[in-house]
Design an enzyme around this catalytic site. Structure first.
Site: not given
Ligand code: FDA
Length: 316
Positions: A145, A195
């Site tokens: 991560d 990732r």
């Molecule tokens: P965004 O935050 O813009 O969300 C898009 C949409 O997704 C929202 O409108 C909502 O519908 C839904 N959504 C997103 N987050 C939500 C929540 N918490 N609750 C409910 N709905 C939500 N980060 C990091 O810094 N280091 C890492 O190693 C990882 N590892 C990792 C693994 C995996 C498999 C994922 C999916 C994510 C991570 N992350 C991470 C977290 C990543 O950096 C990020 O903070 C989250 O994925 C939220 O960003 P989105 O890309 O989903 O977009």
């Protein structure tokens, strides 16, 4: 603004004590965390596999300050891998593990919070290589991560050194960091597993894009580089627009040459819909009792989660 305030407030010990001691927190934790023990992790992994999804398991904990704690975390991962393999869940990498370098020692003796040290890096390297050896024996993979930007160089060095023996060791790159496009180009090589995430940490403007649109644009640029490259992209987002771009870029690749990744408890219907349409989807499933930092990042990502959490507290 709310996100940054929440992430900053999370560092307070008093807030941590209050939140973790409040029974109503449990309902919110249960949405995002599989449970506390290995049995919970295996049970959730099994049920996701039955639904056609792949899994990466994360044993919760970060920034450990005690070498014994770092060693115990590594032991937890090797025991988990053994249990998963015994159930046939690791075959072909269907269930793998994600490890935070600071959970296995990277931040030991760090000169500043959120940072790393040379001694910590040596300790983390030893534990990671033990976890990777067990993963190899079980026929699966490990992904490191990404944490605070202060650990980025050390984390990339740890991953590079693991890849010398285990070429499948995965890295995570955060689109929010200004450096990431360069890192993506460097890592987008044959055999690499990368990732791509937006980034969940509160970072200074000198290091990171702080406007959501700039982060999204950076994500899209990095996504195009990864999807045009010969590596194995792992596109980790719940953002419908970025998923749509991935889908269209993926049309020129075979469906098994990249995967979508999402978090346990977030957009579960979308996870299943993508898998049903023939895409490879992996769910990131955390388990363990040290869920505070993880929960705060999930609350900070979405004001609606915070409102749900505050309503639960009010009903006490
Ligand atoms: P965004 O935050 O813009 O969300 C898009 C949409 O997704 C929202 O409108 C909502 O519908 C839904 N959504 C997103 N987050 C939500 C929540 N918490 N609750 C409910 N709905 C939500 N980060 C990091 O810094 N280091 C890492 O190693 C990882 N590892 C990792 C693994 C995996 C498999 C994922 C999916 C994510 C991570 N992350 C991470 C977290 C990543 O950096 C990020 O903070 C989250 O994925 C939220 O960003 P989105 O890309 O989903 O977009």
């Amino acid at each position: 603004m709310l996100r940054r305030t929440l992430l900053a407030a999370a560092a307070s010990d008093r807030i941590r004590e209050f939140v973790t001691a409040t029974p109503a927190t449990r309902a919110v934790v249960d949405r995002f965390v599989a449970g506390e023990g290995i049995g919970d992790a295996v049970r959730v992994a099994r049920s996701l596999r039955e639904a056609g999804l792949n899994v990466t398991l994360d044993y919760l904990g970060e920034s450990v300050t005690d070498p014994l704690h770092a060693a115990a975390t590594a032991d937890q991962y090797t025991a988990l891998l053994g249990k998963l393999a015994a159930e046939g869940l690791t075959e072909g990498g269907a269930v793998e593990v994600s490890v935070k370098p600071t959970a296995v020692g990277l931040s030991l003796e760090a000169p500043e919070p959120g940072g790393s040290s040379a001694a910590g890096e040596r300790i983390a390297a030893g534990h990671l290589s033990r976890i990777a050896a067990m993963a190899a024996e079980c026929g699966t993979t490990v992904t490191l991560d990404a944490e605070d930007h202060k650990t980025a160089d050390a984390t990339l060095r740890l991953a590079a050194s693991l890849r010398e023996t285990y070429p499948w060791a995965g890295s995570v790159l955060q689109a929010a960091l200004r450096r990431t496009e360069t890192d993506v180009r460097a890592l987008s090589a044959a055999g690499s597993r990368v990732r791509l995430v937006k980034g969940a940490y509160a970072e200074p403007v000198s290091e990171a894009f702080t406007d959501r649109h700039d982060v999204d644009k950076s994500f899209a640029r990095c996504l195009r580089i990864l999807m045009a490259g010969p590596g194995y992209p792992m596109i980790a987002t719940h953002d419908p627009r970025l998923i749509a771009i991935t889908r269209s870029l993926g049309l020129s690749r075979s469906p098994d040459s990249f995967e979508y990744q999402m978090l346990y408890g977030i957009r579960a219907a979308q996870q299943r819909a993508l898998a049903a349409a023939g895409a490879k989807v992996r769910v990131y499933v955390p388990y363990g009792s040290d869920w505070y930092g993880y929960l705060v990042r999930r609350l900070a990502e979405r004001p609606a989660n915070l409102a749900f959490f505050l309503r639960a507290l009010r009903s006490l």
